[in-house]
Design a protein around this motif. Structure first.
Motif, PDB file in Angstrom:
ATOM      1  N   ARG A  98      92.282 -32.415  12.458  1.00 18.58           N
ATOM      2  CA  ARG A  98      91.617 -33.422  11.617  1.00 18.58           C
ATOM      3  C   ARG A  98      90.527 -34.162  12.378  1.00 18.58           C
ATOM      4  NH1 ARG A  98      94.747 -37.653  10.150  1.00 18.58           N
ATOM      5  NH2 ARG A  98      96.134 -37.205  11.881  1.00 18.58           N
ATOM      6  N   GLU A  99      90.791 -34.433  13.665  1.00 19.67           N
ATOM      7  CA  GLU A  99      89.818 -35.259  14.402  1.00 19.67           C
ATOM      8  C   GLU A  99      88.510 -34.523  14.659  1.00 19.67           C
ATOM      9  OE1 GLU A  99      92.708 -34.250  15.740  1.00 19.67           O
ATOM     10  OE2 GLU A  99      92.383 -33.396  17.733  1.00 19.67           O
ATOM     11  N   ARG A 100      88.523 -33.207  14.450  1.00 20.02           N
ATOM     12  CA  ARG A 100      87.265 -32.495  14.686  1.00 20.02           C
ATOM     13  C   ARG A 100      86.542 -32.179  13.376  1.00 20.02           C
ATOM     14  NH1 ARG A 100      87.632 -27.786  18.082  1.00 20.02           N
ATOM     15  NH2 ARG A 100      89.626 -28.078  19.076  1.00 20.02           N
ATOM     16  N   THR A 101      87.044 -32.752  12.307  1.00 15.20           N
ATOM     17  CA  THR A 101      86.406 -32.561  11.012  1.00 15.20           C
ATOM     18  C   THR A 101      85.742 -33.873  10.601  1.00 15.20           C
ATOM     19  OG1 THR A 101      88.135 -31.003  10.452  1.00 15.20           O
ATOM     20  CG2 THR A 101      86.844 -31.900   8.624  1.00 15.20           C
ATOM     21  N   VAL A 102      84.492 -33.782  10.156  1.00 19.53           N
ATOM     22  CA  VAL A 102      83.776 -34.991   9.749  1.00 19.53           C
ATOM     23  C   VAL A 102      83.146 -34.766   8.388  1.00 19.53           C
ATOM     24  CG1 VAL A 102      82.064 -36.719  10.401  1.00 19.53           C
ATOM     25  CG2 VAL A 102      83.166 -35.368  12.184  1.00 19.53           C
ATOM     26  N   PHE A 103      83.349 -35.708   7.482  1.00 20.37           N
ATOM     27  CA  PHE A 103      82.666 -35.680   6.192  1.00 20.37           C
ATOM     28  C   PHE A 103      81.600 -36.774   6.180  1.00 20.37           C
ATOM     29  CE2 PHE A 103      86.227 -33.107   5.121  1.00 20.37           C
ATOM     30  CZ  PHE A 103      85.789 -32.282   4.091  1.00 20.37           C
ATOM     31  N   VAL A 104      80.382 -36.377   5.882  1.00 19.50           N
ATOM     32  CA  VAL A 104      79.288 -37.338   5.808  1.00 19.50           C
ATOM     33  C   VAL A 104      78.744 -37.285   4.387  1.00 19.50           C
ATOM     34  CG1 VAL A 104      77.038 -38.019   6.741  1.00 19.50           C
ATOM     35  CG2 VAL A 104      78.698 -36.888   8.231  1.00 19.50           C
ATOM     36  N   SER A 105      78.562 -38.441   3.778  1.00 18.25           N
ATOM     37  CA  SER A 105      78.064 -38.437   2.402  1.00 18.25           C
ATOM     38  C   SER A 105      76.924 -39.424   2.259  1.00 18.25           C
ATOM     39  CB  SER A 105      79.193 -38.819   1.443  1.00 18.25           C
ATOM     40  OG  SER A 105      79.589 -40.148   1.701  1.00 18.25           O
ATOM     41  N   LEU A 144      92.424 -41.331  16.084  1.00 16.70           N
ATOM     42  CA  LEU A 144      91.558 -42.447  15.708  1.00 16.70           C
ATOM     43  C   LEU A 144      90.705 -42.129  14.477  1.00 16.70           C
ATOM     44  CD1 LEU A 144      90.335 -43.795  19.183  1.00 16.70           C
ATOM     45  CD2 LEU A 144      92.502 -44.144  18.004  1.00 16.70           C
ATOM     46  N   GLU A 145      91.109 -41.119  13.709  1.00 17.07           N
ATOM     47  CA  GLU A 145      90.338 -40.759  12.529  1.00 17.07           C
ATOM     48  C   GLU A 145      90.156 -42.001  11.661  1.00 17.07           C
ATOM     49  OE1 GLU A 145      93.157 -39.278  13.415  1.00 17.07           O
ATOM     50  OE2 GLU A 145      92.567 -37.253  14.017  1.00 17.07           O
ATOM     51  N   HIS A 146      88.928 -42.248  11.260  1.00 18.32           N
ATOM     52  CA  HIS A 146      88.663 -43.413  10.420  1.00 18.32           C
ATOM     53  C   HIS A 146      87.356 -43.168   9.677  1.00 18.32           C
ATOM     54  CE1 HIS A 146      86.205 -44.100  13.976  1.00 18.32           C
ATOM     55  NE2 HIS A 146      85.456 -44.898  13.252  1.00 18.32           N
ATOM     56  N   ARG A 147      87.120 -43.976   8.666  1.00 17.99           N
ATOM     57  CA  ARG A 147      85.918 -43.833   7.860  1.00 17.99           C
ATOM     58  C   ARG A 147      85.080 -45.089   7.988  1.00 17.99           C
ATOM     59  NH1 ARG A 147      90.252 -41.123   7.980  1.00 17.99           N
ATOM     60  NH2 ARG A 147      91.232 -42.870   6.916  1.00 17.99           N
ATOM     61  N   ILE A 148      83.777 -44.898   8.174  1.00 20.00           N
ATOM     62  CA  ILE A 148      82.889 -46.060   8.185  1.00 20.00           C
ATOM     63  C   ILE A 148      81.822 -45.826   7.134  1.00 20.00           C
ATOM     64  CG2 ILE A 148      83.282 -46.720  10.583  1.00 20.00           C
ATOM     65  CD1 ILE A 148      80.782 -45.164  11.340  1.00 20.00           C
ATOM     66  N   GLY A 149      81.107 -46.891   6.798  1.00 21.16           N
ATOM     67  CA  GLY A 149      80.077 -46.712   5.786  1.00 21.16           C
ATOM     68  C   GLY A 149      79.338 -48.001   5.529  1.00 21.16           C
ATOM     69  N   GLY A 150      78.425 -47.928   4.590  1.00 28.91           N
ATOM     70  CA  GLY A 150      77.570 -49.066   4.314  1.00 28.91           C
ATOM     71  C   GLY A 150      78.217 -50.130   3.433  1.00 28.91           C
ATOM     72  N   LEU A 151      79.298 -49.788   2.752  1.00 24.92           N
ATOM     73  CA  LEU A 151      79.978 -50.806   1.947  1.00 24.92           C
ATOM     74  C   LEU A 151      80.570 -51.859   2.871  1.00 24.92           C
ATOM     75  CD1 LEU A 151      81.826 -48.565  -0.679  1.00 24.92           C
ATOM     76  CD2 LEU A 151      80.173 -50.367  -1.218  1.00 24.92           C
ATOM     77  N   GLU A 152      80.648 -53.090   2.389  1.00 19.81           N
ATOM     78  CA  GLU A 152      81.197 -54.149   3.240  1.00 19.81           C
ATOM     79  C   GLU A 152      82.607 -53.789   3.676  1.00 19.81           C
ATOM     80  OE1 GLU A 152      80.904 -56.146   5.579  1.00 19.81           O
ATOM     81  OE2 GLU A 152      79.937 -57.817   4.516  1.00 19.81           O
ATOM     82  N   LYS A 153      82.872 -54.096   4.928  1.00 22.97           N
ATOM     83  CA  LYS A 153      84.161 -53.740   5.496  1.00 22.97           C
ATOM     84  C   LYS A 153      85.024 -54.962   5.707  1.00 22.97           C
ATOM     85  CE  LYS A 153      81.386 -51.911   7.943  1.00 22.97           C
ATOM     86  NZ  LYS A 153      80.433 -51.453   6.915  1.00 22.97           N
ATOM     87  N   ALA A 154      86.327 -54.761   5.560  1.00 19.35           N
ATOM     88  CA  ALA A 154      87.244 -55.845   5.879  1.00 19.35           C
ATOM     89  C   ALA A 154      87.241 -56.032   7.393  1.00 19.35           C
ATOM     90  CB  ALA A 154      88.644 -55.499   5.394  1.00 19.35           C
TER      91      ALA A 154
END
Ligand SMILES: Cc1ncc(C[n+]2csc(CCOP(=O)(O)OP(=O)(O)O)c2C)c(N)n1
Ligand code: SF4
Ligand SMILES: [Mg+2]
Lengths: 615, 344
Positions: free
Chosen positions: B46-53, A462-472
């Motif tokens: 991969r699932e245990r790696t997190v990048f925060v920016s 379920l690796e995914h990226r979230i953030g403050g930019l508007e999301k689809a």
């Protein structure tokens, strides 16, 4: 000589002294004794912003008011029947609140020329007749305490400091309080110094015996226990109840609790309290500032904890940007604002409800959040659970608006059964949710709650990226598409509006009221007391109180339209009234007080009487 | 710290499906590629790696990594990552930040993360400019720098990020270059192995708003004269033939560069990143001149100190171990603490 015993139905006592005199502790102990006896109680401490303002001055006066009765009561009382004044400053600062005929017990030892001048008394009020309308009891509290401890192995300073226990002993005698709990308390408090245990107990007993023997106190009073629902009780302040509610939320959700906080009055006690409960899986972090505090809480929520941050108004202002981020991320987060009087540092130890606008609207962009407010000290427990329930179920920041009045006030609390508390268990996402069975869509919503999946790091696939930019929508990918932004903004608003909250209940025993008083938060007690008083005098009035300020109960519009007049008392300049007018087009009448002090029931009663009688 | 496990991953596994949107030629590409090809080496799933920016061009980084990631708000990544790391010690948490993000708006969070020694690997992409907001000077820009917001030159003195990190009690401090993949990866390796905060400054070229800022360190014609490659246990010499060296002049406070021929070889400083006194690494961080001459790269400091995460987690675990009964029973007990009374 056997003393006369007189029955009373209710009494309000105010203990007042210098901040170094231990008045909060004295009041606290008296309250505990009173609770043991089974009276209903409500208390209100009032202390200066300075830790130790210069001794003997007006700004240095600290007081504790306790109201106890043989019936159920809603407020700490408007006017004290008894004032204990440990010095001239305490007398001067408080005498104006006393009705004629009230008892005043003063420590005469402090009424020296120097101390009198310090607070601007030209003549000694104990001698110049200015207190003739009151029942004055001059007591050489300091001298008698030192005298009583002559044989004790303590310094003169320690002996003198025990004078608050002498005062407590005297008052405990006057009101026939059981004092076992105080003796046990002293044993615990001074466990490391047995000589102080002995001295403080001796001072307490000296005060008690003084009451019994002196001619000055001819009458002893009794207030019978109140009829209260069966069960186990404890006396609790709002901040304590709130802390326990947060611990309970952790237990009932099965999640670790993470509190990020930066010290600020009147919220710091929650940090202190929660830092003691590590065994419940509670982690507390005193962050470098309020922004870091909420940031860390949000980071912990992202990782699958119940993230919480506690603060007061100035801190919420700093947290605004992160709250908006949490709105965009759609993660659970509980933000506790123990309101104090502003703007800026304002009156940091006084109460106000002026952060409602900030809670509802104080962020950039369209950033709706849920807002709840407790109505009394013990209700803080349940409000904390409710805030956690909404945050966890609907994956949203929730602001809880407490205030100094409920946070530091106390009342008896009928302890709930743990099993009866709401079940807050949540499910983390574990599987891809896309139609192909392989893709994970972090912004695909639950059709009922509209919440997105909570997929915590560590979950394979379920690796995914979230953030403050508007999301689809659905995919959560960055999207600059205008139609998508419009859709997402409306969706975020709709999902908060759609959170089911209980209907608002109206208290109108005879059902014939034409005027409704609507309140929120800590004004419940004074409004309720004023309504009761009016009804007793045959004036019909209805009371409704908001716990959920966002979203509002679905039936609120209907309820408001059912009355000729709606009055909204608030400790601000009309923030709820503004919302109600805008939202429901109801010509609500605001009634506002922003003095840093709670409403008195009497003041509300006379205001409401006007409205009921004259429309 | 995330425990390594036997998983076979490649650089490709760490590429997300998102289109990379930096300007063509931006140094961020090289760093991304270096990180992606380095990650498999750690053997952390991969699932245990997190990048925060935070926010900035550099802070878009997490979108391109096929791990967990959060692109947060300006300057706050160290704070958010702290909450994540402390509450989830099983994760490997990386922070990506820029010179503006880390040292201007987020300066407070950076220094506090370092002093606490939170288990974070902090990669600061220093391009000495605000890239995303189109070219204003940053807290690492040279004094006198002409930018959009300083048409007649900036009046601000810059921070030296490494000196700052050392002053903030950092336990691991290193510097590397975007263009030197081998060196960059060697530094990442050392950072990943470190327990606690690892602070890595990466000189990064912004070819749009501050092109060539580090050119002297990269140009084959000058780099040997300008760059000092620190190697643990080795005497610090540099120049094409090692003709320059670093010494500690007696009576002085810091380190100085000399001609190797003019000094007794025994006087050449032997690099030791584990020196507990931060003054040594600090002195190294002060070597470069305004023109970047004598710029050390590599690991300046690497010392052991318990991480904040360990300490906090052990307090909670110790308390939990002492507790008896179900959480519900314990809660019931907690509710009834203090003076209670019962009404029948
Ligand atoms: C609260 C807030 N203030 C200002 C900005 C605008 N802003 C975005 S990035 C940035 C500077 C970024 O510079 P740096 O951290 O050096 O990153 P770079 O783009 O150079 O990689 C600024 C000022 C913002 N996004 N949020
Ligand atoms: S503006 Fe500079 S830092 Fe930003 S992407 Fe373009 S080249 Fe890179
Ligand atoms: Mg930059």
């Amino acid at each position: 000589m056997a003393k006369q015993v007189r029955q009373l139905d209710r009494v309000v006592i105010r203990f007042a002294g210098d901040s170094g005199d231990g008045m909060q502790l004295t009041g606290d102990r008296f309250t505990s004794e009173t609770a043991q006896l089974g009276n209903d109680i409500s208390t209100l401490p009032n202390f200066p912003a300075e830790i130790r303002a210069p001794a003997g001055t007006l700004p240095g006066v600290s007081s504790f008011q306790v109201h106890f009765a043989d019936t159920d009561i809603l407020t700490p009382g408007d006017a004290p029947n008894v004032l204990v004044a440990m010095n001239p400053a305490a007398l001067k600062a408080n005498v104006g609140d006393l009705p004629r005929g009230a008892d005043i017990i003063v420590n005469t030892d402090e009424f020296t020329k120097r101390n009198l001048t310090k607070v601007g008394y030209a003549a000694n009020p104990l001698e110049d007749g200015s207190l003739d309308g009151y029942s004055l009891h001059p007591v050489a509290l300091t001298a008698m305490t030192i005298g009583a401890l002559a044989d004790h192995d303590v310094s003169k300073k320690d002996a003198e400091r025990a004078k608050n226990m002498f005062a407590l002993g005297l008052l405990s005698w006057m009101y026939s309080r059981p004092y076992d709990s105080t003796l046990r308390f002293l044993e615990r408090k001074f466990a490391a110094r047995p000589e102080l245990v002995a001295a403080n107990i001796a001072a307490f007993k000296a005060g008690w015996n003084f009451g019994e023997t002196t001619e000055d106190f001819g009458v002893r009073y009794e207030v019978k226990p109140a009829k209260m629902s069966p069960g186990t009780y404890r006396n609790i302040t709002g901040n304590q109840a709130l802390s326990l509610g947060l611990v309970a939320a952790g237990v009932r959700s099965g999640l670790p609790v993470f509190l990020g906080a930066y010290p600020i009055t009147p919220a710091s006690d929650i940090l202190h309290e929660l830092s003691k409960h590590k065994r419940f899986g509670v982690t507390t972090m005193q962050a470098e500032d309020e922004i870091a505090a909420i940031g860390a809480a949000l980071g912990a929520s992202y990782g699958g904890s119940l993230g919480i941050t506690t603060t007061s108004g100035p801190g919420v202002a700093l947290k605004g940007e992160t709250i908006s981020l949490a709105v965009a991320l759609e993660l659970p987060l509980v933000i506790i604002d123990v309101q104090r009087a502003g703007p800026s540092t304002g009156l940091p130890t006084k109460t106000e409800q002026a952060d409602l606008n900030m809670a509802l609207f104080g962020r950039h962009g369209e950033a709706p959040v849920a807002v709840v407010a407790p109505r009394s000290p013990s209700d803080c427990f349940f409000a904390a659970l409710e805030a956690a329930r909404i945050a966890l179920t609907y994956r949203t920041p929730v602001i809880l608006l407490s205030d100094n009045y409920v946070a530091n006030g106390s009342e008896p609390w009928l302890l709930p059964e743990v099993d009866s508390l709401p079940d807050l268990r949540v499910e983390f996402a574990t599987e891809p949710n896309g139609e192909d069975g392989k893709t994970f869509l972090p912004y695909l919503r639950d059709p009922v709650t509209m919440a997105r999946p909570w997929a915590i790091p560590g979950t394979p696939g379920l690796e995914h990226r979230i953030g403050g930019l508007e999301k689809a929508d659905k995919t959560g990918d960055i999207s600059y598409d205008p139609a998508n932004h419009d859709f997402m903004v409306r969706t975020r608003a709709a999902r908060i509006e759609g959170i089911p909250v209980p209907d608002i209940e109206v208290e109108d025993p005879d059902g014939d009221a034409r005027t409704l008083v609507l309140g929120w938060g800590s004004t419940y007690g004074p409004i309720g007391a004023a309504c009761r008083a009016l009804r007793q005098r045959g004036l019909p009035i209805a009371q409704a109180h908001l716990r959920h300020l966002s979203p509002m109960p679905a039936n609120l519009g209907e309820v408001l339209k059912g009355y000729d007049r709606v009055v909204i008392p608030e400790m601000n300049l009309g923030q709820l009234a503004h919302v109600i007018r805008a939202r429901f087009l109801v010509d609500a009448i605001p009634y506002n007080q922003v003095s840093g002090l709670p409403f008195t029931a009497a003041k509300l009663e006379s205001m409401l009487e006007e409205v009921v009688k004259n429309g | 710290m995330a425990e390594p496990v036997a998983v076979k991953l490649t650089q490709k596994d760490f590429k997300s499906d998102q289109e990379v949107r930096w300007c063509p030629g931006c140094g961020d590409y090289a760093i991304l590629a270096a990180v992606q090809s380095f990650m498999p080496e750690l053997k952390i799933p991969r699932e245990r790696t997190v990048f925060v920016s935070g926010i900035g061009c550099s802070s878009r980084f997490p979108y391109y990594m096929n791990t967990y990631g959060m692109h947060s708000i300006h300057g706050r990544a160290p704070a958010i990552a702290t909450g994540l790391s402390v509450s989830r010690p099983d994760l490997s948490v990386w922070v990506v930040t820029g010179d503006g993000d880390a040292l201007s708006i987020g300066g407070n969070h950076l220094i506090h993360a370092l002093r606490r020694n939170v288990n974070l690997k902090i990669l600061l992409f220093n391009n000495r400019i605000y890239g995303l907001t189109k070219g204003q000077y940053s807290p690492t820009s040279e004094i006198g720098k002409i930018t959009k917001s300083t048409p007649v030159g900036s009046a601000d003195s810059p921070f030296n990020p490494l000196s700052l990190a050392l002053g903030a009690e950092a336990t691991f401090v290193a510097r590397t270059l975007d263009s030197d993949r081998k060196h960059l990866q060697s530094v990442l390796r050392a950072a990943a192995e470190h327990n606690g905060s690892a602070f890595v400054e990466i000189y990064q070229n912004c070819n749009i708003f501050n092109d060539g800022a580090f050119e002297t360190l990269k140009d084959p014609a000058t780099r040997d004269e300008y760059l000092i490659r620190l190697e643990h246990g080795q005497p610090i010499t540099f120049g094409a033939d090692g003709q320059r060296c670093v010494v500690h002049p007696p009576g002085g406070f810091g380190l100085e560069v000399r001609d190797t021929a003019s000094v007794d070889p025994a006087d050449i400083v032997v690099h030791d990143a584990t020196v507990s006194e931060p003054a040594y690494a600090f002195a190294l961080s002060r070597l470069p001149g305004l023109d970047l001459r004598n710029t050390p790269i590599g690991v300046f400091r690497k010392v052991d100190r318990p991480s904040y995460d360990e300490l906090v987690v052990s307090q909670v675990e110790t308390a939990k171990a002492k507790a008896t009964g179900t959480p519900e029973d314990q809660l019931a007990g907690l509710l009834t603490t203090g003076d209670t009374w019962t009404i029948l």
